[in-house]
Design a protein around this motif. Sequence first.
Motif, PDB file in Angstrom:
ATOM      1  N   ASN A   4       0.824  -1.204   0.000  1.00 17.88           N
ATOM      2  CA  ASN A   4       0.000   0.000   0.000  1.00 17.88           C
ATOM      3  C   ASN A   4       0.862   1.259   0.000  1.00 17.88           C
ATOM      4  OD1 ASN A   4      -2.232  -1.643   0.068  1.00 17.88           O
ATOM      5  ND2 ASN A   4      -2.483  -1.492   2.272  1.00 17.88           N
ATOM      6  N   ASN A   5       2.083   1.149   0.480  1.00 19.15           N
ATOM      7  CA  ASN A   5       2.996   2.290   0.494  1.00 19.15           C
ATOM      8  C   ASN A   5       3.442   2.695  -0.901  1.00 19.15           C
ATOM      9  OD1 ASN A   5       2.948   2.478   3.307  1.00 19.15           O
ATOM     10  ND2 ASN A   5       4.580   0.977   3.504  1.00 19.15           N
ATOM     11  N   ALA A   6       3.271   1.829  -1.866  1.00 19.01           N
ATOM     12  CA  ALA A   6       3.705   2.126  -3.236  1.00 19.01           C
ATOM     13  C   ALA A   6       2.945   3.306  -3.822  1.00 19.01           C
ATOM     14  CB  ALA A   6       3.537   0.896  -4.128  1.00 19.01           C
ATOM     15  N   ASP A   7       1.700   3.472  -3.427  1.00 15.97           N
ATOM     16  CA  ASP A   7       0.916   4.587  -3.953  1.00 15.97           C
ATOM     17  C   ASP A   7       1.340   5.913  -3.324  1.00 15.97           C
ATOM     18  OD1 ASP A   7      -0.542   2.826  -5.560  1.00 15.97           O
ATOM     19  OD2 ASP A   7      -1.981   2.450  -3.956  1.00 15.97           O
ATOM     20  N   GLN A   8       1.695   5.871  -2.045  1.00 18.32           N
ATOM     21  CA  GLN A   8       2.050   7.091  -1.337  1.00 18.32           C
ATOM     22  C   GLN A   8       3.514   7.485  -1.527  1.00 18.32           C
ATOM     23  OE1 GLN A   8       1.030   6.945   2.809  1.00 18.32           O
ATOM     24  NE2 GLN A   8       1.055   9.158   2.989  1.00 18.32           N
ATOM     25  N   TRP A   9       4.413   6.496  -1.525  1.00 20.50           N
ATOM     26  CA  TRP A   9       5.849   6.756  -1.623  1.00 20.50           C
ATOM     27  C   TRP A   9       6.497   5.851  -2.677  1.00 20.50           C
ATOM     28  CZ3 TRP A   9       4.286   5.359   3.621  1.00 20.50           C
ATOM     29  CH2 TRP A   9       3.953   6.457   4.399  1.00 20.50           C
ATOM     30  N   PRO A  10       6.126   5.957  -3.932  1.00 15.51           N
ATOM     31  CA  PRO A  10       6.604   5.005  -4.948  1.00 15.51           C
ATOM     32  C   PRO A  10       8.122   4.941  -5.111  1.00 15.51           C
ATOM     33  CG  PRO A  10       5.572   6.911  -5.969  1.00 15.51           C
ATOM     34  CD  PRO A  10       5.317   7.021  -4.503  1.00 15.51           C
ATOM     35  N   ASP A  11       8.806   6.054  -4.888  1.00 17.34           N
ATOM     36  CA  ASP A  11      10.250   6.073  -5.117  1.00 17.34           C
ATOM     37  C   ASP A  11      11.070   5.883  -3.845  1.00 17.34           C
ATOM     38  OD1 ASP A  11       9.988   6.454  -7.911  1.00 17.34           O
ATOM     39  OD2 ASP A  11       9.518   8.563  -7.533  1.00 17.34           O
ATOM     40  N   SER A  12      10.398   5.750  -2.707  1.00 19.44           N
ATOM     41  CA  SER A  12      11.108   5.496  -1.449  1.00 19.44           C
ATOM     42  C   SER A  12      11.600   4.057  -1.415  1.00 19.44           C
ATOM     43  CB  SER A  12      10.188   5.742  -0.260  1.00 19.44           C
ATOM     44  OG  SER A  12       9.849   7.107  -0.176  1.00 19.44           O
ATOM     45  N   ILE A  13      12.648   3.818  -0.666  1.00 16.96           N
ATOM     46  CA  ILE A  13      13.229   2.484  -0.563  1.00 16.96           C
ATOM     47  C   ILE A  13      12.352   1.599   0.319  1.00 16.96           C
ATOM     48  CG2 ILE A  13      15.246   1.137   0.169  1.00 16.96           C
ATOM     49  CD1 ILE A  13      15.631   2.980  -2.321  1.00 16.96           C
ATOM     50  N   ALA A  14      11.933   0.482  -0.237  1.00 13.16           N
ATOM     51  CA  ALA A  14      11.109  -0.485   0.502  1.00 13.16           C
ATOM     52  C   ALA A  14      11.974  -1.588   1.101  1.00 13.16           C
ATOM     53  CB  ALA A  14      10.075  -1.105  -0.436  1.00 13.16           C
ATOM     54  N   LEU A  15      12.954  -2.044   0.343  1.00  8.39           N
ATOM     55  CA  LEU A  15      13.842  -3.124   0.781  1.00  8.39           C
ATOM     56  C   LEU A  15      15.278  -2.751   0.450  1.00  8.39           C
ATOM     57  CD1 LEU A  15      11.907  -6.224  -0.626  1.00  8.39           C
ATOM     58  CD2 LEU A  15      11.917  -5.411   1.735  1.00  8.39           C
ATOM     59  N   GLU A  16      16.160  -3.128   1.354  1.00  3.87           N
ATOM     60  CA  GLU A  16      17.577  -2.867   1.124  1.00  3.87           C
ATOM     61  C   GLU A  16      18.379  -4.028   1.688  1.00  3.87           C
ATOM     62  OE1 GLU A  16      20.718   0.799   1.724  1.00  3.87           O
ATOM     63  OE2 GLU A  16      18.804   0.855   2.768  1.00  3.87           O
ATOM     64  N   SER A  17      19.306  -4.503   0.894  1.00  8.01           N
ATOM     65  CA  SER A  17      20.175  -5.591   1.321  1.00  8.01           C
ATOM     66  C   SER A  17      21.535  -5.379   0.675  1.00  8.01           C
ATOM     67  CB  SER A  17      19.594  -6.937   0.900  1.00  8.01           C
ATOM     68  OG  SER A  17      20.456  -7.991   1.259  1.00  8.01           O
TER      69      SER A  17
END
Length: 89
Positions: A4-17
Amino acid sequence: MILNNADQWPDSIALESGAQQISYRELKLAVSLRSRWLENQGVSRVALLADNSPEWVMCDLACQQSDIVLVPVPSFFTPAQQAHLLDEA
């Protein structure tokens, strides 16, 4: 759900490894593609033998999206433990 965060913050980092970074937009697309593939396979449950990683998260979310049971199989389990887990699942 995290997607659901994709609609609000599409370019923010969701996963990082390590050096790998996946935005919410990329995550939503990756989960959608995996979800469709799983649905096309006609499965109702999936066993996943993998260490924690962005790919593991994407598979987990795809299973959730498709209402498919995901059975994580820890890589540190012995073959006997893995067999028992799969038999019980």
